[in-house]
Every structure is written in C-alpha cells, then in structure tokens.
Design an enzyme around this catalytic site. Structure first.
Site, mmCIF file in Angstrom:
data_model
loop_
_atom_site.group_PDB
_atom_site.id
_atom_site.type_symbol
_atom_site.label_atom_id
_atom_site.label_comp_id
_atom_site.label_asym_id
_atom_site.label_seq_id
_atom_site.Cartn_x
_atom_site.Cartn_y
_atom_site.Cartn_z
ATOM 1 N N THR B 186 0.767 -1.455 0.781
ATOM 2 C CA THR B 186 0.404 0.307 0.008
ATOM 3 C C THR B 186 0.868 1.060 0.034
ATOM 4 O O THR B 186 1.709 1.349 0.338
ATOM 5 C CB THR B 186 -1.116 -0.227 1.523
ATOM 6 O OG1 THR B 186 -0.466 0.636 2.417
ATOM 7 C CG2 THR B 186 -1.404 -1.089 1.665
ATOM 8 N N GLU B 331 -5.660 -4.277 1.745
ATOM 9 C CA GLU B 331 -6.052 -4.857 3.207
ATOM 10 C C GLU B 331 -6.754 -5.693 3.103
ATOM 11 O O GLU B 331 -7.441 -6.497 4.339
ATOM 12 C CB GLU B 331 -5.508 -3.617 4.618
ATOM 13 C CG GLU B 331 -4.680 -3.068 4.466
ATOM 14 C CD GLU B 331 -4.269 -1.727 3.683
ATOM 15 O OE1 GLU B 331 -5.442 -1.937 3.146
ATOM 16 O OE2 GLU B 331 -3.394 -0.830 4.188
ATOM 17 N N LYS B 439 -13.206 19.483 11.046
ATOM 18 C CA LYS B 439 -13.495 19.602 12.418
ATOM 19 C C LYS B 439 -13.422 20.671 12.565
ATOM 20 O O LYS B 439 -12.360 21.289 13.322
ATOM 21 C CB LYS B 439 -12.482 18.701 13.440
ATOM 22 C CG LYS B 439 -12.341 17.062 12.903
ATOM 23 C CD LYS B 439 -10.996 16.490 13.722
ATOM 24 C CE LYS B 439 -11.165 15.138 13.598
ATOM 25 N NZ LYS B 439 -9.455 14.688 13.297
ATOM 26 N N TRP B 444 -17.580 16.620 12.810
ATOM 27 C CA TRP B 444 -17.540 16.519 11.598
ATOM 28 C C TRP B 444 -18.013 17.129 10.289
ATOM 29 O O TRP B 444 -19.726 17.081 10.017
ATOM 30 C CB TRP B 444 -17.019 14.884 11.877
ATOM 31 C CG TRP B 444 -16.420 14.835 12.923
ATOM 32 C CD1 TRP B 444 -14.876 15.051 13.740
ATOM 33 C CD2 TRP B 444 -15.652 13.052 13.155
ATOM 34 N NE1 TRP B 444 -14.951 14.819 14.204
ATOM 35 C CE2 TRP B 444 -15.159 13.394 14.485
ATOM 36 C CE3 TRP B 444 -15.804 11.860 12.798
ATOM 37 C CZ2 TRP B 444 -13.813 12.536 14.469
ATOM 38 C CZ3 TRP B 444 -15.195 10.543 12.546
ATOM 39 C CH2 TRP B 444 -14.514 10.730 14.051
#
Lengths: 541, 541
Positions: B186, B331, B439, B444
């Site tokens: 990755t 993953e 934020k 959020w």
C-alpha cells in the site's frame, strides 16, 4: 511462509449472523403444519435460533451430539439448522417417507439424542419412540395451543415453550471449521442406509458454489421457495444460501400439491424454486387445468433425477421460467453440475441451446469430474464416449459416517454410480445409473434417454426402461409404462414413437403397461422393484 | 467430531485447472505493449503457466520466494499470476507509477528474487537495477523479436524464451491453503509503504465473494475487461474470478485512453469492466466527443475512491450501463462492499434507487463491519451517525508483511481509516478519510459529499475539499478546484451552487482555483499535498 490475513473459520453460524446484521428485516414465510401462514424475519429467526441453542444445551446437547428432525420445510426447521449446527452439535435430518423400521435403524445408527418433529409425524414418532434407544428428548415442533392433548410419548416437549424459556443472549461458539455440522442418510436401493457427515467448511464452501451466477444465481432480490425437502440433502443448501445472500425465504410446509404451491408462489412473489421432477408434475398439471400463469417466477432448479425434456419445454416455452437442470448426490452436499449456457451458446438457435440445457450441466468451480472405463482409465470428453462418472472436491464425501465398509474412494475420487458422457465444453450427460444400464451384446444402452422419449408421448404419465433377459443379447430394453388417466396408446404406437429419435438398435424390444411405477422415499423410480417384477418377462424374439 | 468430506486445500492453481478443464477454449485477449492484439485461450494459458512454473524453478525460485512484476494488464502477467502462486512462490506486483526510490525500497523490503517487466518499464528497470540488491534475474515480458538490442541490464532474460524452453508436463503442487500467495504494497500518504501478504485461502474465498450475483456477478457469459491494473490489488481479483467462472478475459495493456478502451470494449464484446473514477473520465469524455454508444457493456465496477454521482448518472442514464459502486482496500483483497439493490428497493422510484446505489454498498458475505466512536463504542446503523469504520473477515489483513509496527488490529477488527455511516439495511456510506475529515467546532464535516457537489458543476473538472485553519472553528472547509479546459466559473457562483444541496454550515468558506490537483500512484487525490500547499491560506472571516 503463510499469508497474513485473518484466520476465521468458515462456520454455519456466520451465515445467520450475516443475514441478521445485513438483512435483518428480510422475510421468512412458512405455510405451517398448523394450517396458517407464518411470517418472520431473519432478525427474529436469528434471535430464536440463539434461544433454541440455549434450550438444546439445557437438554444436555453438547458438541458433536446428534439432534434429529422429522419435519417439513418451515421456519422452525430452519431455526434448528442454525441452532444445532451453530452450537457445534450435528443436525440429523431424518426422512419421514422412509419405512418406520428404517427410521429406527437410522436414528439408532446415528445415536440421536433429541428428536424434533412436526405434528404431521406424531403417529410415526409414537409408533417408533419406544424403539429409539438413544433418544432422550422428544420435541413437538409447535406451540402450546397445538400440543396434542394426550400422547403416547412420555415428557413430550413443546418447541415454542423451550425456545420461550430462554433469552437470546448467546454468542455462537467458534471452533474448527472441519467440525461435523449435519448428517444425512442415503437411502440406497441395496444395503443399509449410509450416513453422509458434512462439516461447517464443506457446507459454507458449497453455499458459495450454489449461489454463484452460473449455479442457482441467488441474490437479495430473490424470493426462494425450496420444494425439495429440508430432510433431503438440506434442501440442496438453499436454507444456507438464502442467508448468505439475504434472499426472502418461503417454505411450503406440507402443502406440496399443485394448488398449494402455485398459490404460495404467487402470494409471496417467489422468483426461484427447486425440486425433483415428480413434484413439478403436480404443479404443471394444476397450472394447465386452471390456465394459470406465474407472475414473478423466473427460474427453477430441477434435479434429483433427470428432468424429462417435455417438462423443461413446458416451463421454458409455455411459462417463461428458466429451468436450471442440475445434478448432484447426497454425497456431494449435493450440487455438482448445473446446465447453464456459456457465452458461446448465446448466438445459437433455440433447439441448440435446449440441447445444452438438457444435459446435467457443467461442473461448478470446486467440483472436478472424470469418466473412466472398466479398467479405470480416463475416457475422452467428446460427448459420445460414456463411462463411469467419478468426482472430487471439498464438499464431496471422503467416507461414510462410521465407515463400516471402508472409504468408497478410488484413487481419491468418489465413484458416483452414474454412467455419463462429457463433451468438450464440460457438459456432462448421464446416460444411466451403472446398475440400470442395459448391456446388450457387450454394448451399453442408457435407459434414461429411452425414458425421456417415452415421457414425451402425450399418453404417457411415467415410463421406466429396464433390462430384460434376452437369449441372444443377454439384455435388451423393456419399457414399463404408466398411462395418463383416460389416455390410450398401444405397444406398437409407442415403439413407433422412437423412430428417428434414437439409434434403431436402442429401441426397446417390448412395452408393458402398469397401473403404477414404484417410487422411493425421494421420489425416484425404483427400477430394482421393476426388474424383480419383470425378471421372467418373455421378450419377443 | 469432524465431518467426513474430502480435505482439499483452497489453492490458486485450482482456478486455472478449472478454467482449462471446463472452459478450455474460452478466449483471453490482450492489447500488447508490442502494439498488436494477442489472442489465446485458457487451455494455452494454463499450459504456458505450467511451462513458466518450470522455468521459474529452473531459475531457483522455491516455495515462498518472491517474484516481482512491473507490468500492465496482459496475458503474460496472468501467466505469472498462476505460475508463481501456483508453484508456492509469492507474486509481488510492483506499482510502476511509484517513484523509482519507492520501487527500490519496496523490492528490497520484499526481497524479490526475480523481476519480470513489460518493455514499457525497461527505462525504469535500467535506472534502478543496480540498486535492487536481492534480484538475481531480470525477465523482459516479451518475445525474442522484441528484445532490446542492447540493455544496461546484464543477462536480461526473454520471457517467451524461458517459457518455450520448458514442456508443460508439470503437476501443480499441493500445500497448506494458508501459504502466502501474493504480496501488494500500500502506498500510504505517510510512512513507508507496507506489504499486504495474501494467502491461497484468502484469495480463493475472496474470488467466490466477488463473483457472486450481488457483487461483480461474473459468469461464463461475460467478457471481462479490468481497467484497474493487475499491479493494484490484483485487479480487484478479476484474473482469479474469470477463471473460476470461465469468463472471457480482455486485457487493455497500456491502452488506457478513452479511444483505446472504447475500441477494445466494442471489438471484444466486453460486458463487465472495473476501475477507479479517474480512468472513466477519459472514456466518458471520448464517448461524448464522438457520440459513441456501447454495444455489449452491461455493468462497470467503480471503486478505489468514491464515484462522483454525475459519473454514475452518465453511465446509467445515458449509456444504460449499471454502475456497481464498490468499496475496499488493499488490506481487504480488496472487496468489502458493493452497492447492489435489495428486493425491497425494486419498487422504488429512480431517484430513491440511485440514492442506494450512490452509497459504498453493503457487505458481501464474509466481511463484517462496524462503526465506532472515539472511545471504540459501536455506533448505531441509522444512516446518520458517522464513526470510524472497522472490518473483519477471512480475506482481511491480520498484520502487515514483516510487521514492523505490530498488528494494526483493534480487538480483532481492522481499522480502515475511513469515516462512515451505515443504514438499517447495511448500506455503508463513506463521509471521509479520518485524516481528511474537517473538524469544525467539534463537529465533523465529510469532505467527499462537498467534492461530489462541486464535481457536478459543469465547469469543474476535479475538486478537493480540505480543512483550512479557522481562528474560531479550528477548521473550516476550503474547496480546491481545477476547472475544465475553457470553462469559467467564479468563487461566488460555486459557493452558491451548494445552496439547498447540503446543510448550510457545511458550505465551504472559500474556493481556490488551481491548474492541477496532485494524484497518487493509484489515481487518488493527494489531499495531504493540498493541505501542505494551503496551510497558510487565510479564510474570509
């Protein structure tokens, strides 16, 4: 060096957990033995399965213990599928169509600890209960209101009561995926029934295989009604596949007549069904008589025995329902092949496509096949050469339960007892059971093709072709025919019906008419009984 | 007590064996680096894979050794997929879009023994060869006629020569299914790249999962063209799935421009494709400019980053190609979710269905998800509450290769780094990467929804929304916009474009126009670079 991905065992409990978390409000609809239609969801079914797992543990059921069922297709049976196997115990689905003596033999051989049964089978259970030496608890799969007032069975438990006595705070245990999950006996035509013991691994892998686009093609847009019984090779895996994909599940209970099935198909928007040819005859008969049409049905899986081409044409050409002709065995979990077209077939005409669909199909990934001659040598895949069919794969039997006879494998392959051809595209066509094949002057004649031709005659309800003694050729085909009610056809007319449809020397030597053809517990014709009945039949010479 | 089914390991070699035996004449078509179109079949590809396996063994490659590739999507790359993993060695797909220093770091970290590369990458390989300390053999993936006349690489081998030097008499070895099969690094935005080491088991199970009707829905009637590179998480598993189901495989090689792709789609009857949003922009641009229509395309899988709704509408509404919005990670092998409708959605109107399809989708069986708050507590699946997304399942990473940092798991779950909501039906919607979330005053704001709105403006080619410093709210959204060539739009017009499409307080505080937005090696926007570039940006207050 090992990969570094998570180690998670393939467990049957993961299927109901997935259905609950990702398809919680999907419906499970059952026609109950009690007479009504029952509706639940995967969320409720998962919770009740956990309660049932606790109830079974309270009855003393532990890892590896066998819990038997004698039950129709219904939600309580599905709860047992998950509660028993999910707990690490073994679900043993008994076939209620067997002779009571066989039920006793099998339950005793399996050492069943608990027997859960639908009320339909109360008389059967009462008749055999005293002889079931290992069964400690009998559970009637009903609610308190429908419990029998009196019963010959002492301490008969009520399924809904033992479920309700538990809460659903239960975490499915984790264990080795090779742990035994379920047990199903084959009712062979000779010898004692033999147990096939599936594992969690074999079941989950088989579930992937049957849900694939080129197998039963199951999705969260489907409403699946298995006509094939849950006591017959786990309804070909559909109660597992439905959870894997989040499909709606519809259970017909004891209502397997054409009218009951058709009404349930329509009421519940059924898109996929599955069953043996004999059950579909009733449905097609009802539809024809009532000029009925399906609203939502898109495909049906037909297996268990070869689907007569006439039935396939009726479904596809008249009712626009795709027939997925499939083949497998109890020893194969059961699915091995499905007759689904490849891309190369899409441009072919209707009849050429039909010829592909009429085979038993090509192997799903995971199953490998070969055909061999009498010396065990592999034969070519030319669509012509026939030989004994052998299979292998991770959901195919290694050995029978308690293995009295030793492993049946031949060099790691399972001999199916079928005789088949395989063509260059991998489509397998069963020409006979090896014990039913007709050995005429050293050549083999497959009985199934002859039966399919006879079944296409409008006057024929059912036809079996068996080997009869012939002084010159050793064996020659004898056609045993059950006519449709009110229909008439002569021996000569039937024999003429074969003209041009098959090699001349394959044509049966004679026809006999019978009132009924004996069927086994799974709906298959019992040709061994016919051979016995006609062993002295004199063929014309 | 264990079940008694056959013990067969799940091995990658079984996929090519299945394709060869059951789909031997199915085509594999490749646009070659050499410039022409190459045609082969699974039968030939399987035979050449066995020859290649022998050739690699002759080069000293043993169980667990890493064999690296720097290659486009093509049949030789697919032969390496099967030859390397099938032998028990580890296929390491290097990403040629990485900086040469990163290629060196990764090849060294993986201890690659052999490096096979397309001629396109000869300059790259020549530039780094001397620094690849573990690589013993370099193989140019071409034939003798196209071998470079001179090369700075000593003893450069010719792929077709080493294949031709061997016969195909080779039986794939059997070994533990947990054996490592393939390795993919990755390219995270921080720290060194990390290796994800797949196993045969994880790969085969993932292949089942992606071929299912509610995932990529692959069958033997499909012609599959993966635009997603084989060096990017194994082209999302399609070279495995195609063999499992017997689909035709079409490889675009280096021809990823709109014209080359469109022409190959049409010439080879492609029905299914897959790629990241950025590649589709070129194709859609070409089609629009040339008023082109697809003849055979039925669906395309879009993942890697969120598919802009405008792109999804173009495919579905204009070109009648179903978009399967999917989500996953290196993953995760990579597929975790796919946005496929359930039965309950079929009666809904177009816009309601579109809203479901625009999510990242629901988990395929085998993957479980949860969202958690900062304290790790599970959050409700209400479609509103967002939290950090965690996943688990048998094809999800347990630990990185050589595990320098220790396992990243949290209580057995892999933290994805994404922030998401999940609704009651299990549909997951990514609102941001946790490092990209804005934020604002303790609340959020997800940047992805803002970007999707901006991208729907006709003048916007690409848009990124990043957190910029704000004296009162800590962070507020700053929109970074690359305009389409020749198009004009003002800051005020863009901000007004958000009216009524989103909560007022989510509207960006400012817009900056840039000539280009930096993209990473897998085509994703590099927001960390933008944050760095605009760290001193003064928002209007």
């Amino acid at each position: 060096m090992n990969g570094q991905m998570m180690q998670q065992p393939l467990l049957i409990s993961s299927l109901i957990v997935h259905a609950e978390r990702h398809h919680g409000d999907q419906e499970v609809v059952s026609r109950r033995v009690e007479g009504d239609i029952h509706r639940t969801t995967y969320r409720e079914l998962a919770a009740r399965s956990r309660q049932l797992a606790k109830a079974l543990a309270a009855l003393g059921v532990g890892m590896g213990d066998r819990v038997a069922t004698l039950a129709w297709n219904g939600y309580r049976h599905m709860e047992l599928y998950y509660a028993v196997s999910g707990s690490g115990a073994v679900l043993h689905t008994l076939n209620p169509r067997l002779h009571p003596d066989q039920v006793v033999y099998i339950a005793d051989h399996a050492e069943d600890q608990v027997l859960c049964f639908d009320l339909t089978f109360l008389p059967l259970v009462e008749a055999v209960a005293a002889r079931l030496t290992t069964v400690k608890h009998f559970v009637a799969m009903t609610d308190r209101a429908h419990m029998p007032a009196t019963s010959k069975i002492p301490n008969l438990l009520c399924f809904d009561d033992i479920v309700a006595a538990q809460d659903d705070h239960f975490a499915w245990p984790s264990f080795d995926e090779n742990t035994a999950s379920s047990l199903c006996y084959t009712s062979g035509t000779t010898g004692n029934p033999k147990g096939v013991l599936y594992s969690h691994r074999s079941t989950v892998l088989h579930t992937f295989a049957i849900a694939m686009p080129d197998a039963l093609n199951c999705s969260a847009r489907d409403s699946i009604l298995p006509v094939v019984p849950m006591f017959h090779v786990n309804a070909w895996g559909l109660p597992y596949a439905a959870c894997m994909v989040g499909a709606k599940m519809v259970f017909p209970g004891p209502g397997l007549d054409g009218k009951s099935l058709f009404e349930l198909f329509e009421a519940e928007g059924v898109t996929v069904s599955a069953g043996v040819p004999t059950v579909w005859q009733g449905l097609l008969g009802y539809m024809e008589a009532n000029n009925a049409r399906f609203s939502t049905m898109r495909r049906t899986v037909i297996g268990g025995s070869a689907c007569p081409p006439a039935m396939m044409r009726a479904f596809q050409d008249k009712y626009d329902v795709q027939v997925i002709h499939a083949w497998g065995m109890t020893e194969m979990s059961p699915v091995g092949t499905a007759a689904i077209l490849k891309g190369k077939h899409l441009a072919m005409d209707h009849e050429a496509q039909f010829a592909v669909q009429a085979t038993q199909g090509r192997a799903v990934y995971g199953v490998d096949m070969k055909i061999v001659d009498a010396a065990g040598q592999a034969l070519p895949w030319d669509g012509q050469t026939s030989g004994e069919l052998l299979v292998r794969g991770p959901w195919i039997l290694q050995d029978y339960y308690r293995s009295e006879g030793g492993s049946p494998l031949v060099d790691g392959w399972f001999p199916t007892g079928d005789v088949a051809t395989i063509d260059a595209d991998g489509y397998m066509h069963i020409t006979d059971r090896s014990k039913d094949v007709i050995k005429s002057g050293g050549e083999w004649i497959g009985s199934i093709d002859l039966e399919n031709i006879a079944m296409a005659h409008p006057a024929v309800a059912m036809a079996a072709c068996i080997a009869a003694f012939h002084p010159k050729w050793d064996e020659r085909p004898l056609l045993v025919v059950m006519k449709k009610p009110g229909a008439e056809v002569t021996r000569e007319e039937l024999l003429a019906f074969f003209d041009g449809k098959i090699a001349k020397w394959w044509t049966p030597d004679d026809v006999v008419f019978v009132d009924a053809i004996p069927l086994g517990a799974t709906g298959k014709m019992q040709k061994n009984k016919l051979r016995e009945a006609f062993k002295s039949h004199q063929l014309p010479t």
